[in-house]
Enzyme design. Structure first.
Site, PDB file in Angstrom:
ATOM      1  CB  SER A 107      -0.946   0.005   1.196  1.00  0.00           C
ATOM      2  OG  SER A 107      -0.210   0.046   2.394  1.00  0.00           O
ATOM      3  CG  ASP A 162       6.554  -3.700  -1.731  1.00  0.00           C
ATOM      4  OD1 ASP A 162       7.125  -4.779  -1.971  1.00  0.00           O
ATOM      5  OD2 ASP A 162       5.844  -3.505  -0.734  1.00  0.00           O
TER       6      ASP A 162
END
Ligand code: PMV
Length: 318
Positions: A89, A133
């Site tokens: 996230s 990520d």
């Protein structure tokens, strides 16, 4: 006034988390869950209409703003990815925010520039970590780190201190995954730190990190051959290795066990300690049901989610 719209996907890791922090191979896919927002230059920093403060403005956003001369920006968040769940996230947020600020400041918005800036923001906020990520979210589709690649698949190399990651894109054959969220929040930083301490003080732990690297290379081979049986068994084995490193938890183990009877394999994904697991399966509904029955929240994942995107929405003349 120019308003831009920016978004970036979350990611999940097929193999290689934690070991990738030390330059070992990893494979990650972007997923069709996005962080998205609108942004415009304003008199003050605002988030969803409220003045920005240390609660609503993450250190990632602050870092990126500082890089660009602290021009005040108002943002409206439209979609979020659950945080502390191993779904990247903060990487998605950093990518979208970087893309928006760059667009508003008339700077290049190519994926590589955004991936590099978002990694700096993550590194600054979390202390350690890899560019996995941020690169997966910027690029979209599937990426591999530190695996042999064909020249045309090479994306970019990111270096930090004495570590380096060569990032390449990969074609992932049609495969179905189910993510299971334990609902237990576990921030990445402390888990990365836990593994680092264990690895620095223990030869056995260093061996486990090396073994995760080997398993990931075998997994690359299985993906190329579309061998789901092999890939699944490597994922389940990787879960055991990650458990030895101390980053699983009872809730994750429960969801992995629940998914396995209907899956080729299953493992925790991301930093662990809570957050999510992922199963490779041909029976996504069955796996989703088993995950729900055991207290998790399932998401059936389609591969091939696009990476970071930014566009000008409106231009008003004063
Ligand atoms: O939990 P997430 O989504 O932040 O994933 C972290 C992956 C790690 O390998 C544990 C850390 C990293 O930066 O690569």
């Amino acid at each position: 006034m120019t308003t831009v719209h920016a978004s970036a996907p979350g990611k999940f890791v097929i193999l290689g988390e934690h070991a990738v922090v030390y330059g070992k191979p990893a494979i990650a896919l972007a997923m069709d869950m996005r962080f998205s927002m609108r942004a415009h230059i304003n008199d003050d920093f605002k988030i969803n209409g409220a003045p920005a403060n240390s609660y609503n403005m993450s250190p990632h956003m602050r870092y990126i703003s500082e890089l660009h001369g602290n021009t005040p920006i108002s943002i409206y968040i439209e979609e979020r990815i659950p945080s502390g769940s191993g779904l990247g996230s903060s990487a998605a947020l950093s990518n979208a925010y970087s893309a928006a600020v760059r667009m508003l400041k008339h700077l290049p918005t190519d994926k590589e520039s955004i991936a590099r800036e978002a990694f700096q923001a993550e590194f600054n906020a979390q202390g350690r970590g890899s560019p996995m990520d941020t690169s997966a979210s910027a690029q979209g589709g599937g990426i591999a780190l530190n695996v042999p690649y064909k020249d045309e698949d090479f994306l970019w190399r990111i270096e930090k201190g004495d570590r380096a990651w060569d990032i390449s894109k990969i074609d992932v054959p049609k495969m179905t995954f189910v993510i299971g969220n334990t609902g237990v929040k576990a921030p990445t930083g402390p888990l990365v730190e836990k593994v680092r301490k264990y690895k620095d003080s223990n030869t056995f732990a260093r061996g486990i990190v090396d073994e995760i690297g080997t398993v990931t290379l075998e997994g690359m081979d299985a993906i190329k051959k579309n061998d789901r049986v092999k890939l699944g068994s490597l994922m389940t084995y990787d879960h055991k290795l990650l458990s030895i490193l101390g980053v699983s938890c009872p809730q994750l183990n429960k969801l992995v066990e629940a998914a396995l009877p209907y899956s080729y394999g299953a493992k925790l994904t991301g930093s662990g300690g809570g957050g999510c697991m992922v199963a490779l399966t041909d029976k996504p509904e069955k796996v989703a049901e088993a995950i729900s029955l055991h207290g998790g929240t399932p998401y059936i994942v389609k591969s091939g989610a696009p990476g970071v995107q930014v566009e000008v929405k409106t231009k008003h003349k004063h």
